[in-house]
Design a protein around this motif. Sequence first.
Motif, PDB file in Angstrom:
ATOM      1  N   GLY A   1      27.707  15.842  -1.194  1.00  0.00           N
ATOM      2  CA  GLY A   1      26.460  16.029  -0.874  1.00  0.00           C
ATOM      3  C   GLY A   1      26.571  17.814  -0.808  1.00  0.00           C
ATOM      4  N   ILE A   2      27.595  18.304  -0.292  1.00  0.00           N
ATOM      5  CA  ILE A   2      28.254  19.605  -0.369  1.00  0.00           C
ATOM      6  C   ILE A   2      28.203  20.165  -1.277  1.00  0.00           C
ATOM      7  N   VAL A   3      29.379  20.018  -1.910  1.00  0.00           N
ATOM      8  CA  VAL A   3      29.606  20.547  -3.829  1.00  0.00           C
ATOM      9  C   VAL A   3      28.383  20.813  -4.190  1.00  0.00           C
ATOM     10  N   ALA A   4      27.158  18.929  -4.167  1.00  0.00           N
ATOM     11  CA  ALA A   4      25.626  19.732  -5.098  1.00  0.00           C
ATOM     12  C   ALA A   4      25.095  20.779  -4.591  1.00  0.00           C
ATOM     13  N   GLU A   5      25.220  20.604  -2.883  1.00  0.00           N
ATOM     14  CA  GLU A   5      23.690  22.074  -2.231  1.00  0.00           C
ATOM     15  C   GLU A   5      24.641  23.125  -2.924  1.00  0.00           C
ATOM     16  N   VAL A   6      26.025  23.411  -2.879  1.00  0.00           N
ATOM     17  CA  VAL A   6      26.731  24.920  -3.446  1.00  0.00           C
ATOM     18  C   VAL A   6      26.334  25.113  -4.973  1.00  0.00           C
ATOM     19  N   LEU A   7      26.221  23.877  -5.560  1.00  0.00           N
ATOM     20  CA  LEU A   7      25.705  24.133  -7.037  1.00  0.00           C
ATOM     21  C   LEU A   7      24.857  24.621  -8.051  1.00  0.00           C
ATOM     22  N   VAL A   8      23.721  24.218  -6.330  1.00  0.00           N
ATOM     23  CA  VAL A   8      22.409  24.504  -6.721  1.00  0.00           C
ATOM     24  C   VAL A   8      21.717  25.505  -6.362  1.00  0.00           C
ATOM     25  N   LEU A   9      22.748  26.590  -5.470  1.00  0.00           N
ATOM     26  CA  LEU A   9      22.547  27.414  -4.975  1.00  0.00           C
ATOM     27  C   LEU A   9      23.134  28.737  -6.049  1.00  0.00           C
ATOM     28  N   VAL A  10      24.368  27.984  -6.904  1.00  0.00           N
ATOM     29  CA  VAL A  10      25.625  29.047  -7.704  1.00  0.00           C
ATOM     30  C   VAL A  10      24.263  29.096  -9.042  1.00  0.00           C
TER      31      VAL A  10
END
Length: 359
Positions: A306-315
């Motif tokens: 979930g954290i990785v997905a949030e980071v990808l969305v933000l990038v």
Amino acid sequence: AGFIKSPLSQKRLTQDSVELYCEAIGNPIPEIQWWFEGNEPNETYAQLWDGARQDRVKINATYNLHSTSTIYIANLTSDDSGMYECRASNDPDRNHLSKSPKVKWIRSQANVFVIERPDITTHVISESGKLILTCNMTTTYLAISGHEWMHGDKILHTDTDSSPLTSYIIEGKKEEHSGIYDCVYKTSPVIKGQVNVSVGPQVQAYKKSEHGNEGDTGVLICKSPSFPAVDSWVWYKNGHECITNGSGRYIIKSSGNKTELRILKLSIEEDTGDYHCNATNSYGSGSAIVNLRVRSRLAALWPFLGIVAEVLVLVTIIFIYEKRRKPDEVLDDDDGGSAPLKSNATNHKDKNVRQRNAN
């Protein structure tokens, strides 16, 4: 030889115990013996040994820089009343069968008075949301200077009443205040009565809901803080399937008021559900429910993913924003370049105006 500590006279009740202490000094180090003379008219002194009186007598002695000895008598009876004598001697011939020792045994005496234990009747009455505990000493040949009520080491109440009858009131239900209560009579020696507030097991789950990962060991715990202690614990799965200790992947450890169920190699399909812990004593039974949820091993990765997905969305958002922002910045630069032209036009107009005024 000489005494540096002597035994002290004491009063005790039947069924109690007594301990006498003696300490002697000399060079060489003296030997210590214990002797007893009863209250009967024709009774004479007799030596006491470790294990005497049906193993109720225990004697411990040490001989280091000086001599110390302790005599302990358990479960006293009226026949244990009498004179106890500590004898010490360091004469080499002190135990010779025919020779008389040059130095006689020195002696120190103490009286032990064993008094018949009075009968105490106890009652527990539950009424109107209250518990009334009472003690009544039926034989009152000892002077009473007051009472104390205790629960364990805690003093609940104290008074200076000389009555053989004493009571203590507890606010609340019987199930909330089970245990052992002592009514203490301030006499010489002190007399204690015991009041038992007994109920069926009040079972509590350590955690009402437990979580475990697939393949790990699940631990479910129940306890019963009530009195008396639990006689037997039984675990059920989903309320009807009895779990046997040692069968399959189940291990049950029960001791007194606590039980623990361990489930080895947890399975999502087989082990998820409700587990009932049932306790029984002489006053009834009680139970509690523990819900077990088994998660997949991959479940622990979901927070990380979930954290990785949030980071990808933000990038991605930042990248798109920057992509769209660049044309706007070029447009702003063009506008900035045309500004001086507007200024020059204005200056030229002002110059013409000044020329007309001169004419």
